[in-house]
Design an enzyme around this catalytic site. Structure first.
Site, PDB file in Angstrom:
ATOM      1  N   LYS A  14       0.832  -1.217   0.000  1.00  0.00           N
ATOM      2  CA  LYS A  14       0.000   0.000   0.000  1.00  0.00           C
ATOM      3  C   LYS A  14       0.864   1.263   0.000  1.00  0.00           C
ATOM      4  O   LYS A  14       0.580   2.204  -0.727  1.00  0.00           O
ATOM      5  CB  LYS A  14      -0.937   0.012   1.233  1.00  0.00           C
ATOM      6  CG  LYS A  14      -1.891  -1.171   1.284  1.00  0.00           C
ATOM      7  CD  LYS A  14      -2.875  -1.051   2.436  1.00  0.00           C
ATOM      8  CE  LYS A  14      -2.229  -1.142   3.803  1.00  0.00           C
ATOM      9  NZ  LYS A  14      -1.710  -2.471   4.176  1.00  0.00           N
ATOM     10  N   ARG A  89      -9.668   0.384   9.084  1.00  0.00           N
ATOM     11  CA  ARG A  89      -9.223  -0.979   9.389  1.00  0.00           C
ATOM     12  C   ARG A  89     -10.270  -1.764  10.173  1.00  0.00           C
ATOM     13  O   ARG A  89     -10.045  -2.923  10.496  1.00  0.00           O
ATOM     14  CB  ARG A  89      -7.955  -0.897  10.235  1.00  0.00           C
ATOM     15  CG  ARG A  89      -6.690  -1.341   9.536  1.00  0.00           C
ATOM     16  CD  ARG A  89      -5.551  -1.097  10.521  1.00  0.00           C
ATOM     17  NE  ARG A  89      -4.378  -1.844  10.232  1.00  0.00           N
ATOM     18  CZ  ARG A  89      -3.321  -1.370   9.567  1.00  0.00           C
ATOM     19  NH1 ARG A  89      -3.323  -0.167   9.075  1.00  0.00           N
ATOM     20  NH2 ARG A  89      -2.263  -2.120   9.423  1.00  0.00           N
ATOM     21  N   ARG A 128      11.458  -6.188   4.664  1.00  0.00           N
ATOM     22  CA  ARG A 128      11.349  -4.752   4.981  1.00  0.00           C
ATOM     23  C   ARG A 128      11.928  -4.467   6.365  1.00  0.00           C
ATOM     24  O   ARG A 128      12.554  -3.439   6.585  1.00  0.00           O
ATOM     25  CB  ARG A 128       9.869  -4.339   4.922  1.00  0.00           C
ATOM     26  CG  ARG A 128       9.616  -2.878   5.239  1.00  0.00           C
ATOM     27  CD  ARG A 128       8.180  -2.475   4.975  1.00  0.00           C
ATOM     28  NE  ARG A 128       7.239  -2.995   5.954  1.00  0.00           N
ATOM     29  CZ  ARG A 128       5.906  -2.865   5.883  1.00  0.00           C
ATOM     30  NH1 ARG A 128       5.368  -2.248   4.847  1.00  0.00           N
ATOM     31  NH2 ARG A 128       5.120  -3.361   6.811  1.00  0.00           N
ATOM     32  N   ARG A 146      -0.412  -9.613  13.257  1.00  0.00           N
ATOM     33  CA  ARG A 146      -0.981  -8.572  12.373  1.00  0.00           C
ATOM     34  C   ARG A 146      -1.833  -9.203  11.274  1.00  0.00           C
ATOM     35  O   ARG A 146      -2.884  -8.668  10.916  1.00  0.00           O
ATOM     36  CB  ARG A 146       0.136  -7.721  11.772  1.00  0.00           C
ATOM     37  CG  ARG A 146       0.626  -6.675  12.762  1.00  0.00           C
ATOM     38  CD  ARG A 146       2.032  -6.256  12.478  1.00  0.00           C
ATOM     39  NE  ARG A 146       2.177  -5.498  11.256  1.00  0.00           N
ATOM     40  CZ  ARG A 146       3.344  -5.330  10.624  1.00  0.00           C
ATOM     41  NH1 ARG A 146       4.438  -5.882  11.098  1.00  0.00           N
ATOM     42  NH2 ARG A 146       3.396  -4.607   9.531  1.00  0.00           N
TER      43      ARG A 146
HETATM   44  P1  ADP Z   1       1.088  -2.382   7.964  1.00  0.00           P
HETATM   45  O1  ADP Z   1       0.080  -2.125   6.874  1.00  0.00           O
HETATM   46  O2  ADP Z   1       2.373  -2.925   7.431  1.00  0.00           O
HETATM   47  O3  ADP Z   1       0.562  -3.162   9.132  1.00  0.00           O
HETATM   48  P2  ADP Z   1       0.768   0.319   9.013  1.00  0.00           P
HETATM   49  O4  ADP Z   1       1.818   1.341   9.018  1.00  0.00           O
HETATM   50  O5  ADP Z   1      -0.452   0.569   8.204  1.00  0.00           O
HETATM   51  O6  ADP Z   1       1.519  -1.003   8.574  1.00  0.00           O
HETATM   52  O7  ADP Z   1       0.260   0.032  10.514  1.00  0.00           O
HETATM   53  C1  ADP Z   1       1.156  -0.252  11.567  1.00  0.00           C
HETATM   54  C2  ADP Z   1       0.390  -0.415  12.880  1.00  0.00           C
HETATM   55  O8  ADP Z   1      -0.254   0.846  13.219  1.00  0.00           O
HETATM   56  C3  ADP Z   1      -0.756  -1.424  12.885  1.00  0.00           C
HETATM   57  O9  ADP Z   1      -0.300  -2.732  13.137  1.00  0.00           O
HETATM   58  C4  ADP Z   1      -1.644  -0.869  14.014  1.00  0.00           C
HETATM   59  O10 ADP Z   1      -1.122  -1.174  15.286  1.00  0.00           O
HETATM   60  C5  ADP Z   1      -1.514   0.643  13.843  1.00  0.00           C
HETATM   61  N1  ADP Z   1      -2.569   1.189  12.953  1.00  0.00           N
HETATM   62  C6  ADP Z   1      -2.367   1.769  11.734  1.00  0.00           C
HETATM   63  N2  ADP Z   1      -3.540   2.142  11.187  1.00  0.00           N
HETATM   64  C7  ADP Z   1      -4.511   1.782  12.051  1.00  0.00           C
HETATM   65  C8  ADP Z   1      -5.930   1.864  12.053  1.00  0.00           C
HETATM   66  N3  ADP Z   1      -6.607   2.405  11.023  1.00  0.00           N
HETATM   67  N4  ADP Z   1      -6.616   1.367  13.124  1.00  0.00           N
HETATM   68  C9  ADP Z   1      -5.976   0.826  14.157  1.00  0.00           C
HETATM   69  N5  ADP Z   1      -4.633   0.709  14.233  1.00  0.00           N
HETATM   70  C10 ADP Z   1      -3.895   1.175  13.190  1.00  0.00           C
END
Ligand code: ADP
Length: 191
Positions: A14, A89, A128, A146
């Site tokens: 993404k 999410r 990564r 995750r």
């Molecule tokens: P990835 O897509 O690789 O998991 P992100 O940078 O999108 O990485 O997210 C990293 C972490 O940030 C998630 O595992 C979660 O803990 C938190 N996070 C990010 N976006 C959200 C969201 N919309 N709702 C809840 N937690 C979030």
């Protein structure tokens, strides 16, 4: 205004595809993961709160995420359009986003979902983790958590957009430019 939700599991690409979309379609990027990491770097209260969830690969509570996104949208009301990355999410976040946008006479144009199988995701995230410095990218247990959280809490968000006929799936395995080409075709259909 073109407002896209870029969707997919952790490691789906993404962030990489967002960068290309921002350039081509002049969209404003709202990545909740990046916003949390910025807050952690700046040692804000929000960052401290988010960190304990992120470290374990769990979701930050909805109200915290939604409040942060609302602030960010308000700061960028002159944007040509938004690309939401890593948000919504949960279905509650998706509904809250609709409300936030409606208040501003805006709406989501469509969701583009990148599909990648789980083995490929684990390989990509561990790779990564060697350079990202992200602790959540460096442990197999955290990565597995995750992916589990994604399957249980985040996948229903796709169904939410499907029910409004706003869903397009793209194969997220291939070359970066090839996948981007498929995204562009999808965006043209949406807009
Ligand atoms: P990835 O897509 O690789 O998991 P992100 O940078 O999108 O990485 O997210 C990293 C972490 O940030 C998630 O595992 C979660 O803990 C938190 N996070 C990010 N976006 C959200 C969201 N919309 N709702 C809840 N937690 C979030």
């Amino acid at each position: 205004m073109l407002n896209i939700v870029l969707f997919g599991p952790p490691g789906a690409g993404k962030g990489t595809q967002s960068e290309k979309m921002i350039e081509k379609f002049q969209l404003t990027h709202i990545s909740t993961g990046d916003l949390f990491r910025k807050n952690i770097g700046e040692k804000t209260e929000l960052g401290q709160l988010a960190q304990k969830y992120m470290d374990e690969g769990n979701l930050v509570p909805d109200e915290v995420v939604i409040g942060m996104v609302d602030e960010r949208i308000k700061e960028c009301l002159d944007a040509k359009g938004f690309i939401f990355d890593g948000f919504p999410r949960t279905v509650a976040q998706a509904k809250a986003l609709d409300t936030l946008l409606e208040e501003k006479d805006l709406s989501i144009s469509g969701m583009i979902a990148l599909e990648v199988d789980e083995d490929e995701l684990r390989t990509r995230i561990l790779e990564r983790g060697k350079s990202s410095g992200r602790t959540d990218d460096q442990s197999v247990e955290k990565i597995n958590n995750r992916i589990r959280v994604y399957n249980e809490e985040t996948l229903p968000v796709a169904q939410y957009y499907k029910s409004f006929d706003k869903y397009t799936a793209i194969n997220g395995v291939g070359t970066i430019d090839g996948i981007f080409g498929d995204i562009c075709t999808a965006v043209e259909k949406i807009s």
